[in-house]
Design an enzyme around this catalytic site. Structure first.
Site, PDB file in Angstrom:
ATOM      1  N   SER A  28       1.265  -0.743   0.238  1.00 13.88           N
ATOM      2  CA  SER A  28      -0.091  -0.346  -0.034  1.00 13.88           C
ATOM      3  C   SER A  28       0.962   1.217   0.326  1.00 13.88           C
ATOM      4  O   SER A  28      -0.103   2.283  -0.251  1.00 13.88           O
ATOM      5  CB  SER A  28      -1.150  -0.093   0.915  1.00 13.88           C
ATOM      6  OG  SER A  28      -0.155   0.156   2.131  1.00 13.88           O
ATOM      7  N   HIS A  53      -5.150  -4.349  -0.567  1.00 15.01           N
ATOM      8  CA  HIS A  53      -5.799  -3.635  -1.771  1.00 15.01           C
ATOM      9  C   HIS A  53      -5.818  -4.060  -3.005  1.00 15.01           C
ATOM     10  O   HIS A  53      -5.463  -2.580  -4.187  1.00 15.01           O
ATOM     11  CB  HIS A  53      -4.455  -2.558  -1.777  1.00 15.01           C
ATOM     12  CG  HIS A  53      -4.304  -1.442  -0.421  1.00 15.01           C
ATOM     13  ND1 HIS A  53      -5.123  -0.458  -0.219  1.00 15.01           N
ATOM     14  CD2 HIS A  53      -4.023  -2.348   1.380  1.00 15.01           C
ATOM     15  CE1 HIS A  53      -4.552   0.137   0.865  1.00 15.01           C
ATOM     16  NE2 HIS A  53      -3.974  -0.652   2.152  1.00 15.01           N
ATOM     17  N   LYS A  79     -12.202  -1.594   1.912  1.00 12.64           N
ATOM     18  CA  LYS A  79     -11.534  -0.852   1.494  1.00 12.64           C
ATOM     19  C   LYS A  79     -12.199  -0.498  -0.318  1.00 12.64           C
ATOM     20  O   LYS A  79     -13.915   0.197   0.218  1.00 12.64           O
ATOM     21  CB  LYS A  79     -10.116  -1.252   1.172  1.00 12.64           C
ATOM     22  CG  LYS A  79      -8.985  -0.965   1.980  1.00 12.64           C
ATOM     23  CD  LYS A  79      -7.889  -1.665   2.485  1.00 12.64           C
ATOM     24  CE  LYS A  79      -7.392  -1.121   4.032  1.00 12.64           C
ATOM     25  NZ  LYS A  79      -6.440  -1.865   4.234  1.00 12.64           N
TER      26      LYS A  79
HETATM   27  C1  LIG Z   1      -5.903  -2.290   5.513  1.00 15.85           C
HETATM   28  C2  LIG Z   1      -5.497  -3.537   5.736  1.00 15.85           C
HETATM   29  C3  LIG Z   1      -5.819  -4.545   6.088  1.00 15.85           C
HETATM   30  C4  LIG Z   1      -6.978  -4.575   7.742  1.00 15.85           C
HETATM   31  O1  LIG Z   1      -8.209  -5.052   7.405  1.00 15.85           O
HETATM   32  P1  LIG Z   1      -8.892  -4.181   8.046  1.00 15.85           P
HETATM   33  O2  LIG Z   1     -10.910  -4.882   7.313  1.00 15.85           O
HETATM   34  O3  LIG Z   1      -9.492  -2.109   8.395  1.00 15.85           O
HETATM   35  O4  LIG Z   1      -9.211  -3.966   9.429  1.00 15.85           O
HETATM   36  C5  LIG Z   1      -5.163  -6.341   6.428  1.00 15.85           C
HETATM   37  N1  LIG Z   1      -4.213  -5.967   5.299  1.00 15.85           N
HETATM   38  C6  LIG Z   1      -3.906  -4.744   4.505  1.00 15.85           C
HETATM   39  C7  LIG Z   1      -2.027  -5.134   3.363  1.00 15.85           C
HETATM   40  C8  LIG Z   1      -4.466  -3.941   4.712  1.00 15.85           C
HETATM   41  O5  LIG Z   1      -3.966  -2.930   3.790  1.00 15.85           O
END
Ligand SMILES: *Cc1c(COP(=O)(O)O)cnc(C)c1O
Length: 395
Positions: A185, A213, A243
């Site tokens: 990310s 992502h 996301k």
């Molecule tokens: C945002 C993210 C998470 C966590 O996900 P949430 O649903 O926001 O708890 C896990 N792994 C990665 C790579 C992320 O970017």
């Protein structure tokens, strides 16, 4: 308050503030859309993970409202007692279909999914090979498992092969896992999944891809594993529903036996209340939408490319992103912070990401254009970048 706690808090909060590492929380008034309002100020929003704009989609809102009317606002229990509604089951079937796997399990968040799933399978007699830039929730999940953790240099396949060979030949471990983000990310680069799969086959490694992502973004919306055509080769396709999908929750998609095991052994599934019905219904509607049409994903890429081209034309260094995530690399940490502050004053909300989140001297502004930005909004943001760039960098 205990004296020990009092002095701990005072010392450490002061330290953070002195180092400029104390994070003030910004509160937005209203929805997290392409344009947001903070303290009465209108800002082009380039910081949300709401890639496809689904967080505010009318059809999803309707689905959530209908489910609230039918089921109420809470699931009432943990999944393994009687908090599993037919909606949860539908969602898991939908995720499996979306990801091209036999089955899937859903959790309350992506973060707790990683905590849950890694530690349900790996233990103290095992070893985990983990990309150095993996997400915090992967790191915590690995720690919780008590397995030996061996970090490999970011996306360095020679280093991974070397460490896999060492672990396999040591004879110390019952199982070895390789775990990676699908899309990183901070830079927007993709994991080298075809190479990882090849190395995994050579040394009998369990493969785990966190595609938080990637889902909704890569592989025509179906994720990075699909992008590389490796649905049959990745054991854990993990992802988030918070996301691109726009709601909340996490999941693992994979073989039936794996999902069966996670349903009896992953602790947040057993000991934390299920996701509320409104959210589950909205998520089902979101995945349906993604399976019916890739229009939103295409729009996201179009906007991402437009914004990247714009920054490049202005002379900024945008790194080597392979996704719509667009870093604008400034370099010096203090300068990066000042850049973000000036963008904010001029009307762009984009976060400065600096050491230790990224290596020293590679401070950057991270931009996340979404499918719901209009060309006018992106042009407005680019004009502000031009102004601030001229002022602070002389570009
Ligand atoms: C945002 C993210 C998470 C966590 O996900 P949430 O649903 O926001 O708890 C896990 N792994 C990665 C790579 C992320 O970017």
């Amino acid at each position: 308050m205990a004296k020990a706690l009092d002095s701990f808090l005072e010392e450490n909060l002061k330290l953070l503030k002195d180092q400029g590492l104390y994070n003030e929380i910004d509160v937005i008034d209203g929805a997290n859309g392409p344009v947001i309002e903070i303290s009465g100020k209108r800002l082009i929003n380039l910081s949300s993970n709401n890639y496809l704009g689904l967080a505010t989609n009318p059809l999803l809102k309707e689905a959530a409202k209908r489910a609230v009317d039918q089921y109420g606002v809470g699931a009432g229990a943990v999944r393994t007692i009687n908090g599993t509604l037919d909606l949860h089951q539908q969602l898991e079937e939908k995720i499996a279909e979306f990801k091209g796997t036999e089955a899937a399990i859903s959790y309350q968040s992506g973060f707790n999914c990683n905590m849950a799933a890694i530690s349900a399978v790996m233990g103290k007699d095992d070893c985990i090979l983990s990309d150095q830039l993996n997400h915090a929730s992967i790191i915590d999940g690995c720690r919780l498992s008590k397995a030996k953790i061996v970090a490999y240099t970011h996306s360095d396949m020679d280093d991974l092969r070397k460490k896999a060979k060492e672990a396999a030949e040591s004879g110390h471990y019952r199982k070895i896992m390789v775990i990676t983000d699908g899309v990183f990310s901070m830079d927007g680069d993709l994991a080298k999944l075809p190479d990882i799969v090849e190395i995994a086959k050579e040394f009998d490694l369990i493969t785990y891809v966190d595609d938080a992502h990637g889902s909704g973004v890569t592989g025509n919306g179906r994720g990075t594993v699909k992008h590389f055509g490796l649905e049959k080769d990745i054991d854990f396709q993990m992802g988030t529903l918070s996301k691109a999908i726009g709601v909340v929750g996490g999941y693992v998609a994979g073989k039936k036996a794996l999902i069966e095991w996670l349903k009896v052994r992953s602790r947040p599934f057993l000991f934390s209340t299920a996701v509320p019905p409104g959210d589950v219904a909205a998520t089902i509607a979101a995945i349906d939408m993604l399976m019916q049409s890739s229009e939103r994903t295409e729009k996201l890429w179009e906007n991402g490319n437009y914004f990247k081209e714009g920054l490049k034309r202005l002379g900024f260094n945008i790194g080597n992103s392979e996704t719509p995530i667009t870093p604008c690399i400034i370099g010096d940490e203090k300068l990066t912070q000042r850049f973000a502050k000036r963008l904010l004053e001029e009307g762009v909300y984009a976060k400065a990401i600096v050491y230790p989140t990224v290596p020293k001297g590679t401070g950057r502004i991270r931009n996340m254009p979404t499918a719901s930005h209009t060309k006018e909004m992106l042009d407005e943001a680019l004009a502000i970048y031009e102004k601030v760039g001229r002022e602070l960098l002389g570009v």
